[in-house]
Design a protein around this motif. Structure first.
Motif, PDB file in Angstrom:
ATOM      1  N   ARG A  92      57.201  36.633 -15.210  1.00 27.92           N
ATOM      2  CA  ARG A  92      56.049  37.509 -15.397  1.00 27.92           C
ATOM      3  C   ARG A  92      56.465  38.975 -15.455  1.00 27.92           C
ATOM      4  O   ARG A  92      57.337  39.419 -14.734  1.00 27.92           O
ATOM      5  CB  ARG A  92      55.061  37.282 -14.262  1.00 27.92           C
ATOM      6  N   CYS A  93      55.759  39.741 -16.289  1.00 20.91           N
ATOM      7  CA  CYS A  93      56.020  41.181 -16.396  1.00 20.91           C
ATOM      8  C   CYS A  93      55.265  41.904 -15.286  1.00 20.91           C
ATOM      9  O   CYS A  93      54.077  41.650 -15.072  1.00 20.91           O
ATOM     10  CB  CYS A  93      55.565  41.694 -17.758  1.00 20.91           C
TER      11      CYS A  93
ATOM     12  N   ASP B  43      55.523  47.515 -19.136  1.00 18.87           N
ATOM     13  CA  ASP B  43      55.138  46.965 -20.426  1.00 18.87           C
ATOM     14  C   ASP B  43      56.276  46.097 -20.939  1.00 18.87           C
ATOM     15  O   ASP B  43      57.408  46.575 -21.072  1.00 18.87           O
ATOM     16  CB  ASP B  43      54.842  48.106 -21.405  1.00 18.87           C
ATOM     17  N   CYS B  44      55.979  44.847 -21.234  1.00 19.96           N
ATOM     18  CA  CYS B  44      56.970  43.912 -21.772  1.00 19.96           C
ATOM     19  C   CYS B  44      56.452  43.413 -23.122  1.00 19.96           C
ATOM     20  O   CYS B  44      55.590  42.527 -23.160  1.00 19.96           O
ATOM     21  CB  CYS B  44      57.189  42.734 -20.831  1.00 19.96           C
ATOM     22  N   PRO B  45      56.911  43.972 -24.227  1.00 21.93           N
ATOM     23  CA  PRO B  45      56.395  43.577 -25.548  1.00 21.93           C
ATOM     24  C   PRO B  45      56.595  42.087 -25.797  1.00 21.93           C
ATOM     25  O   PRO B  45      57.700  41.568 -25.597  1.00 21.93           O
ATOM     26  CB  PRO B  45      57.251  44.420 -26.513  1.00 21.93           C
TER      27      PRO B  45
ATOM     28  N   SER C 232      60.943  39.937 -25.725  1.00 20.99           N
ATOM     29  CA  SER C 232      60.736  39.445 -24.362  1.00 20.99           C
ATOM     30  C   SER C 232      61.840  39.823 -23.381  1.00 20.99           C
ATOM     31  O   SER C 232      61.672  39.664 -22.175  1.00 20.99           O
ATOM     32  CB  SER C 232      60.597  37.914 -24.382  1.00 20.99           C
ATOM     33  N   SER C 233      62.961  40.355 -23.858  1.00 17.91           N
ATOM     34  CA  SER C 233      64.059  40.702 -22.950  1.00 17.91           C
ATOM     35  C   SER C 233      64.073  42.176 -22.566  1.00 17.91           C
ATOM     36  O   SER C 233      65.020  42.644 -21.937  1.00 17.91           O
ATOM     37  CB  SER C 233      65.406  40.318 -23.579  1.00 17.91           C
TER      38      SER C 233
ATOM     39  N   MET D  45      65.315  39.597 -18.318  1.00 20.34           N
ATOM     40  CA  MET D  45      65.454  40.935 -18.879  1.00 20.34           C
ATOM     41  C   MET D  45      66.916  41.319 -19.144  1.00 20.34           C
ATOM     42  O   MET D  45      67.799  41.068 -18.341  1.00 20.34           O
ATOM     43  CB  MET D  45      64.814  41.968 -17.959  1.00 20.34           C
ATOM     44  N   LYS D  46      67.103  41.992 -20.299  1.00 16.42           N
ATOM     45  CA  LYS D  46      68.403  42.539 -20.666  1.00 16.42           C
ATOM     46  C   LYS D  46      68.370  44.061 -20.779  1.00 16.42           C
ATOM     47  O   LYS D  46      69.398  44.720 -20.618  1.00 16.42           O
ATOM     48  CB  LYS D  46      68.878  41.952 -22.002  1.00 16.42           C
TER      49      LYS D  46
END
Length: 382
Positions: free
Chosen positions: A81-82, A87-89, A93-94, A113-114
């Protein structure tokens, strides 16, 4: 198909490139970051010289003057979950964008996340284990906050074995973070309060290509650069260095030491770096007594900036040098032997720009064989 991917396909077609040469997620990372950073900050280290301006200009938006909202408690989110603060477009997704939001703490970072951006906030600390869940991180932006060394966990970056870029410039750090991941390629620590870099502070960073430590209070570097086998750029300008760092890496191409207090350079100091192209040492305390006859006689150096020092004579330089800046010294003679040991049709300097203004040389002191030696020069200012 997402618009960013469509754009990449169009560009690839225009350039005649195969899509197989590109990694879609990496290109999306670059594109997303570029679009956001074009509004916030700029890192540009293309070599150039400007007489009245600092070599580099950093620009960051000031934090809002309004009183921030009461600080919410960090959320213990599910691994996918973000965080609600960020904000996670969905089409990228990374990546997680938490920049410029008056945050005073680090939100939870999901494991997928990267690329994570926390810049331009009010963060003062990084708790131990803050990134233990995000072991895939490659790009971590923490610049322009208020993070202090005393409020950082001892091993906050210890598990980030894929991290390549770490931005912590414009904080309140008094020492280098340690340990740092061996995967690092860029380390940005300019505009902090670091006073010393121990010889082992950068140990093991064999993949590091760019080190930014300008605008600190560093008075000692020791041999901390020696083991950086991939280092291309070292920016140590605007510090309190009294001597040059020991043991430059053989891979080094750009060395920036302007605005320090260096008064001497060991003999053959630059010979260990056969790829060195740009050396900037303006606004130091260099004298001819602190230099040997071959200090700058390196065939690889193309640009040498020694302006605003205490030189009384033109130091000897290699004939391959293209740009030499010596303005603002105490030089009182034009010695052609500094550029050409032999002057004839076959032996001449490749120098294109020579700045000698602001010295004590008289215009009629230029020797008659100067045009033959400096036949490629397009700019000579006395």
């Amino acid at each position: 198909m997402p618009w960013a991917t469509t754009l990449i396909l169009i560009l690839a077609g225009l350039c005649g490139s195969s899509l197989g040469q590109y990694n879609e997620e990496e290109d999306l990372a670059w594109l997303q970051y570029y679009l956001r950073q074009s509004r916030v900050s700029s890192y540009n280290y293309v070599p150039y010289y400007e007489e009245e301006s600092p070599a580099y200009a950093y620009s960051y938006p000031s934090a809002t003057d309004t009183e921030p909202e009461p600080e919410p408690e960090p959320q213990q989110a599910a691994p996918w979950r973000c965080p609600q603060e960020c904000d996670c477009p969905p089409n990228f997704s990374s990546a997680m964008y938490c920049d410029t939001r008056n945050l005073r703490y680090l939100p939870f970072v999901p494991s997928r996340m990267k690329y994570v951006y926390f810049q331009n906030n009010l963060i003062t600390s990084i708790q131990e284990g803050a990134f233990d869940n995000a072991t895939e991180l490659e790009w971590l932006a923490l610049h322009n906050n208020q993070i202090s060394s005393e409020k950082m966990g001892k091993r906050v970056f210890g598990k980030l074995q894929r991290l390549e870029r770490l931005y912590m410039n414009n904080n309140n750090l008094t020492r280098l973070p340690s340990p740092l991941p061996r995967s690092l390629r860029e380390l940005h620590l300019s505009y902090n309060q670091i006073s010393k870099v121990p010889s082992n502070a950068l140990e093991g960073l064999e993949n590091l290509t760019a080190l930014y430590l300008s605008h600190n209070f560093i008075f000692e570097m020791g041999a901390s650069l020696k083991g950086l086998k991939s280092l291309i750029l070292a920016d140590l300008s605007y510090n309190n260095l009294r001597k040059v760092p020991d043991g430059l890496p053989a891979s080094l191409e750009q060395l920036y030491l302007e605005y320090n207090y260096i008064n001497a350079i060991p003999d053959d100091y630059f010979q260990v770096s056969p790829r060195l192209l740009y050396v900037r040492m303006s606004h130091n305390s260099l004298t001819n007594q602190g230099l040997s006859s071959n200090t700058f006689n390196s065939s690889s150096i193309l640009e040498l900036d020694l302006s605003y020092n205490r030189l009384q004579k033109i130091p000897r330089v290699n004939t391959n040098l293209e740009n030499l800046y010596l303005q603002g010294n105490q030089i009182d003679e034009f010695s052609i032997s500094s550029f050409c040991s032999v002057v004839d049709v076959m032996n001449y300097s490749r120098l294109q720009v020579l700045r000698l203004d602001g010295n004590e040389i008289k215009r009629n002191a230029v020797p008659p064989d100067a045009p033959l030696c400096l036949r490629r020069a397009t700019v000579i200012e006395i």
